[in-house]
Motif scaffolding. Structure first.
Motif, PDB file in Angstrom:
ATOM      1  N   PRO A 137       2.950  21.518   4.894  1.00 39.78           N
ATOM      2  CA  PRO A 137       3.271  21.003   3.556  1.00 39.78           C
ATOM      3  C   PRO A 137       3.758  19.560   3.604  1.00 39.78           C
ATOM      4  N   SER A 138       3.486  18.827   2.545  1.00 38.92           N
ATOM      5  CA  SER A 138       3.844  17.406   2.510  1.00 38.92           C
ATOM      6  C   SER A 138       5.350  17.184   2.509  1.00 38.92           C
ATOM      7  N   SER A 189      -3.206   7.485   4.079  1.00 42.13           N
ATOM      8  CA  SER A 189      -2.709   8.431   3.079  1.00 42.13           C
ATOM      9  C   SER A 189      -2.113   9.695   3.696  1.00 42.13           C
ATOM     10  N   GLN A 190      -2.011   9.741   5.008  1.00 38.30           N
ATOM     11  CA  GLN A 190      -1.417  10.911   5.654  1.00 38.30           C
ATOM     12  C   GLN A 190       0.034  11.078   5.220  1.00 38.30           C
ATOM     13  N   HIS A 191       0.461  12.333   5.013  1.00 34.15           N
ATOM     14  CA  HIS A 191       1.842  12.535   4.590  1.00 34.15           C
ATOM     15  C   HIS A 191       2.776  12.759   5.787  1.00 34.15           C
ATOM     16  N   HIS A 192       2.369  12.288   6.955  1.00 32.31           N
ATOM     17  CA  HIS A 192       3.200  12.368   8.150  1.00 32.31           C
ATOM     18  C   HIS A 192       4.430  11.472   7.965  1.00 32.31           C
ATOM     19  N   HIS A 193       5.603  12.004   8.234  1.00 34.15           N
ATOM     20  CA  HIS A 193       6.849  11.276   7.985  1.00 34.15           C
ATOM     21  C   HIS A 193       7.305  10.444   9.176  1.00 34.15           C
ATOM     22  N   VAL A 214      -3.470  16.458   8.276  1.00 36.98           N
ATOM     23  CA  VAL A 214      -3.992  16.675   9.623  1.00 36.98           C
ATOM     24  C   VAL A 214      -3.132  16.037  10.713  1.00 36.98           C
ATOM     25  N   ILE A 215      -2.672  14.806  10.518  1.00 39.84           N
ATOM     26  CA  ILE A 215      -1.843  14.174  11.554  1.00 39.84           C
ATOM     27  C   ILE A 215      -0.582  14.989  11.808  1.00 39.84           C
ATOM     28  N   THR A 216       0.065  15.462  10.750  1.00 37.21           N
ATOM     29  CA  THR A 216       1.262  16.293  10.926  1.00 37.21           C
ATOM     30  C   THR A 216       0.914  17.613  11.587  1.00 37.21           C
ATOM     31  N   ASP A 217      -0.205  18.210  11.196  1.00 39.84           N
ATOM     32  CA  ASP A 217      -0.638  19.463  11.833  1.00 39.84           C
ATOM     33  C   ASP A 217      -0.716  19.294  13.348  1.00 39.84           C
ATOM     34  N   ILE A 218      -1.297  18.184  13.765  1.00 39.49           N
ATOM     35  CA  ILE A 218      -1.493  17.951  15.197  1.00 39.49           C
ATOM     36  C   ILE A 218      -0.191  17.546  15.876  1.00 39.49           C
TER      37      ILE A 218
END
Length: 354
Positions: A45-46, A78-82, A149-153
């Motif tokens: 989740p974002s 636009s990735q929601h990776h923090h 996807v970036i956060t997933d990985i």
């Protein structure tokens, strides 16, 4: 009486693969146990601040992708990776506006241009040598990924896993005329590793088998997320290395360096299978190959997709022959120092912008 130790320096890669399973259930279950209710195959989740387990470098090999690269880079922005992640674009001597797109885009941290066409393997190797992240996400210059996807990985990666994403091809005529299609959710079933319908009475070159009747295959499901492909097992024309597609895949940088990166000889023969060989080397090194069903990107086909496909098919016999030759050689190990030295030397001939 104990068995004598095996000299792994002389064991062919083909034989070493038979010794390695791919039961990754304990890894995925352990992650889910601490992931605050998020399933392994669920998009992160974002608003989730789950700490990343590894730092990430995105390496993009780019050749003649001016038609798709802006959208690919916009998707990364636009990735929601923090947390911070690195983006490296390596231009394989493109003659279109690929270089200009990469240089201008603010998500790109580092740009390198090869002095002449050297192939995707060399481009990925250069990016791997430069990468600062613990895990390298290999992303093709025509792959548009959803914002999770970036956060997933980053939250699931380990030093002993290869994480696989999937791709949904979109014809050039479709995405060029209707860009809004990319706002939809990519279809996992569009990837051949998920839904696979090979022709009947036709030689399948990878395995050498011929199916007597049409098959509605489900490689991902029928092998329990590729677990059953361990120990050299096959699902018709599929084995574990062949599931590794670096159009969208993440691997620990240290492991890639140790096996010597992507084999560069495939590029002179045609297209493809350098990622299959890398997959074989990483499996032989003891890594697990784990799919992420939620990590599906749109693959934006080029205007000459049909021509490129025919060229790939024509070169397939030579590519396969080279791959089989490499399987008979010893497992590559301890190559990091030579790899870095070779890439450092090559970089002296490249245009580079930090």
């Amino acid at each position: 009486m104990t068995e004598p130790a095996i000299d792994t320096t002389t064991v062919p890669l083909r034989e070493e693969l038979l010794r390695h399973g791919n039961n990754h259930r304990s890894s995925t279950h352990a992650w889910e146990a601490v992931a605050d209710g998020i399933g392994w195959h669920q998009p992160t989740p974002s608003d989730c601040w789950l700490a990343p387990s590894r730092t990430i470098s995105v390496v993009i090999p780019a050749h003649q992708v001016g038609y798709s690269l802006p959208t690919v880079l916009d998707a990364l922005e636009s990735q929601h990776h923090h947390y911070e992640f690195e983006v490296i674009v390596v231009d394989d001597a493109s003659t279109d506006d690929t270089a200009q797109v990469a240089i201008r885009h603010r998500v790109v941290d580092r740009f390198v241009r090869l002095p002449q066409r050297m192939g995707a393997a060399t481009a990925r190797n250069i990016g791997t040598a430069l990468a600062q992240g613990q895990t390298v996400l290999y992303l093709d210059g025509d792959m548009v990924i959803p914002p999770h996807v970036i956060t997933d990985i980053a939250t699931r990666a380990t030093e002993t896993s290869v994480l696989l994403g999937f791709r949904h091809h979109v014809r050039y005529e479709v995405h060029s005329q209707d860009p809004a299609i990319l706002a939809r959710i990519p279809n996992l079933g569009a990837d051949h590793r998920v839904v696979w319908r090979p022709p009947a009475n036709t030689l399948l070159p990878y395995s050498g088998i011929t199916l007597p009747e049409p098959l509605d295959g489900r490689p991902l499901d029928d092998t329990h997320d590729f677990i059953d492909l361990g120990y050299g097992q096959r699902y018709y024309d599929w084995d574990l290395p062949s599931t590794v597609s670096t159009a969208l895949a993440a691997a620990p940088r240290a492991a890639v360096l140790d096996v010597g990166g992507f084999a560069q000889g495939f590029g002179s023969l045609g297209r493809g299978m350098e990622d299959t060989y890398l997959g074989a080397c990483l499996v032989a090194a003891g890594l697990l190959v784990i799919p992420l069903r939620q990590a599906v990107g749109f693959h934006l086909d080029p205007p000459d997709a049909a021509e490129q496909w025919q060229h790939k098919l024509a070169s397939r016999p030579l590519i396969l022959a080279r791959y089989r030759e490499l399987l008979e050689l010893p497992v590559p190990r301890g190559r990091a120092q030579d790899f870095i030295a070779a890439m450092t030397d090559l970089l002296t001939y490249c245009e580079e912008r930090p």
